[in-house]
Design a protein around this motif. Sequence first.
Motif, short mmCIF file in Angstrom:
data_model
loop_
_atom_site.label_atom_id
_atom_site.label_comp_id
_atom_site.label_asym_id
_atom_site.label_seq_id
_atom_site.Cartn_x
_atom_site.Cartn_y
_atom_site.Cartn_z
N GLY A 102 0.78 -1.23 0.00
CA GLY A 102 0.00 0.00 0.00
C GLY A 102 0.81 1.28 0.00
O GLY A 102 0.25 2.36 -0.20
N SER A 103 2.13 1.19 0.23
CA SER A 103 2.88 2.44 0.37
C SER A 103 4.18 2.48 -0.42
O SER A 103 4.93 3.45 -0.32
CB SER A 103 3.14 2.73 1.85
N CYS A 104 4.50 1.45 -1.19
CA CYS A 104 5.73 1.50 -2.00
C CYS A 104 5.45 2.29 -3.28
O CYS A 104 4.32 2.69 -3.56
CB CYS A 104 6.21 0.08 -2.33
N CYS A 107 2.70 0.56 -5.42
CA CYS A 107 1.36 0.70 -4.82
C CYS A 107 0.87 2.14 -4.93
O CYS A 107 -0.29 2.38 -5.28
CB CYS A 107 1.40 0.27 -3.36
N CYS A 115 3.85 -4.70 -6.64
CA CYS A 115 4.42 -4.42 -5.33
C CYS A 115 5.43 -5.51 -4.98
O CYS A 115 5.13 -6.70 -5.11
CB CYS A 115 3.30 -4.40 -4.28
N PRO A 116 6.63 -5.13 -4.51
CA PRO A 116 7.61 -6.15 -4.14
C PRO A 116 7.14 -7.04 -2.98
O PRO A 116 7.68 -8.12 -2.78
CB PRO A 116 8.84 -5.33 -3.72
#
Length: 393
Positions: A102-104, A107, A115-116
């Motif tokens: 949710g925050s990379c 995302c 997303c990793p």
Amino acid sequence: MATMIAARLHAYGQPMTLDRIDVPEPRPTDVLVEVKACGVVPNLARVVSNFFGMLTPDNKMMPPLPAIFGLDPAGVVAKVGDQVWQVRAGERVYVNPARSCGSCRMCRSGQAYDCPSWTLQGYFGRSQEIMRAYPYGGLAQFITAPATALVKLPDSVSFEAAARLGYFGTAYAAMKKIGVGPGQTLLINGISGQLGLNAAQLALAMGATKILGTGRNAALLDRVKKLAPERIEVLSVPNAPSQSSPASGGGQGGGSGPAQPDPLVVWARTLTDGYGVDGMIDCLPPGAPASAMMRALYCLRRGGRAVNVGAVMETLPINAFWLMTNRIGLQGSVWFTTGEGEDMVAMAAAGTLDLSVLEHRVAPLSQVNEALAGMDNRDGGFTNFVIDPTRAD
Ligand SMILES: [Zn+2]
């Protein structure tokens, strides 16, 4: 504190046990879902034997034990967190198990599937943190999940059919990537398995004009063709030829040795006015050789696009010059978005996606180990394996 029954795996390679544990409280942006049906995929037997964990040396792909598995839960919302505003208790839902951080960068830019930390709740994935935050798979009476993961189910979609959405969604997201739609021809490599059958049902709904399918079992292939005899053509390909050369399909360059025309390629071209198919989705099962995927690639027309959601693990002998000169596209695809889930249930509600061909084989939670052991006994993709956790007997 309320309690529930969950099937938990305490050691890889061992049977799951039914344990009584606390019902979790949903966090502010989460919901609590009472599971009415959870799809069981044949691959789960390999997952609980640690097949995928052993692919990585540090075992980081697998959830911490004891683990609750179960990839495709559908049920009724029992409780919502205090920051959930558009979902209410009592609503029927499918829970998309795909989780991301949710925050990379990926995302934040709306590409959560890259997303990793991407992880499948109730299965395995790339983030131990996410697996600890969402430790409830669908083989339990209740699970928590983010409100953003819910596909709302119309009344006409049963919980059992919804528990199949993982296969449908995997095929749907893949076929969207290669432009399957009106006027297009498509080859489904492995059309009678779970993925392949669902791909055929969706391709019909998406408007593909002609759907070609390969398989091994002639009786199953006949059943698939009956879904739409005017639009579906099937070919039994019991043995892949040992050679796999672009020249066999009439492509340029890279041919090794004297090429015999592959009957599959000849068949595909005959059915497409000599061009070859616009798109190919590979749905081959685990253990299928690279050659079986290569010959389907050679069925593409110039400029055709292929997408892989199958389980071929061998290295493909791809001739880069053939790929370039024939303007071939090849890409992978994994799972599907919650939005794509909403698309599919809308198609089912509209009647364009026919879910009635699935044969649900429902077992209670107490039979989960037996169900996992008995999954080879199925009518190809027509059999839909479901665990019903409301029946803990
Ligand atoms: Zn992320």
